[in-house]
Design a protein around this motif. Sequence first.
Motif, short mmCIF file in Angstrom:
data_model
loop_
_atom_site.label_atom_id
_atom_site.label_comp_id
_atom_site.label_asym_id
_atom_site.label_seq_id
_atom_site.Cartn_x
_atom_site.Cartn_y
_atom_site.Cartn_z
N ALA A 66 0.80 -1.27 0.02
CA ALA A 66 0.04 0.08 0.05
C ALA A 66 0.84 1.24 -0.09
N THR A 67 1.90 1.19 0.75
CA THR A 67 2.88 2.55 0.65
C THR A 67 3.51 2.55 -0.43
N GLY A 68 4.22 1.62 -1.20
CA GLY A 68 4.65 1.72 -2.34
C GLY A 68 3.57 2.16 -3.50
N THR A 69 2.44 1.61 -3.54
CA THR A 69 1.40 2.00 -4.46
C THR A 69 1.18 3.58 -4.29
N ARG A 70 0.85 4.03 -3.01
CA ARG A 70 1.00 5.48 -2.80
C ARG A 70 2.24 6.19 -3.12
N LEU A 71 3.14 5.65 -2.89
CA LEU A 71 4.49 6.54 -3.61
C LEU A 71 4.55 6.50 -5.14
N TRP A 72 4.06 5.55 -5.90
CA TRP A 72 3.97 5.62 -7.06
C TRP A 72 2.96 6.45 -7.63
N LEU A 73 1.77 6.29 -6.87
CA LEU A 73 0.71 7.31 -7.59
C LEU A 73 0.90 8.94 -7.15
N THR A 74 1.87 9.12 -6.35
CA THR A 74 2.24 10.66 -6.25
C THR A 74 3.88 10.91 -6.76
#
Length: 229
Positions: A66-74
């Motif tokens: 989830a943290t990696g997903t958010r880093l990619w999204l932003t």
Amino acid sequence: MTDRLWASLIFFTRLPFWSIRQVDAKYFKHVVDYWPFAGWLTGGTAALVFWLVSGILPVTTAALAATGTRLWLTGALHEDGLADFCDGFGGGTTRERTLAIMKDSRLGSFGALALFFVLSIKVAALAALAGMPPLHALGACCLAGLLGRCQVFAGMRLPSARPGGLGAMMHDGMKPRYAYTALGLCLAACLVMGRHGLYSLLAAGLVAFWLLSAARKRIGGVTGDVFGA
């Protein structure tokens, strides 16, 4: 209004909104107006990933995903600002030196340590949501994304520390009426989350107060890195 929202989503996320709607460049001067809504979107997406992955893999793995997903999204835009902020305020002793370090794209020890601890705390906090009801956990992730970005509106009370930069554009493009709307929605979301939401609001407010106080004292105002932090 609609174009400003699209501009904010295009600027603050890597999702292909640009392929859905073409936005005039003038609207990107006001991307901060709808920044909290971009945070709500990225936080909600991260929460969905956490919920899906936690059903088949260990909780810690789900929190990392989830943290990696958010880093990619932003595009890790905010983490870049946090690292530069910590490098500048950790290594600089004067206004000029602090601003020079913050503008340097290289990662220093203070920035690396800040990223390690902040991302570790985020993963641990996400993992702790595993014991909550799914809707409560989803709400907590969305609220976190909203709260962090609503604090940037407090920066309207400070001048821009570096004219001509991204921070100056964001600062000058802020409109109070949009800030009040976003903060009102943020308060409503906190109330829906009950006492945990109010605790989160208090914690976010204290962190923003400390960051902005440090920025005002050291560099005389705000920059894009201060907003990112």
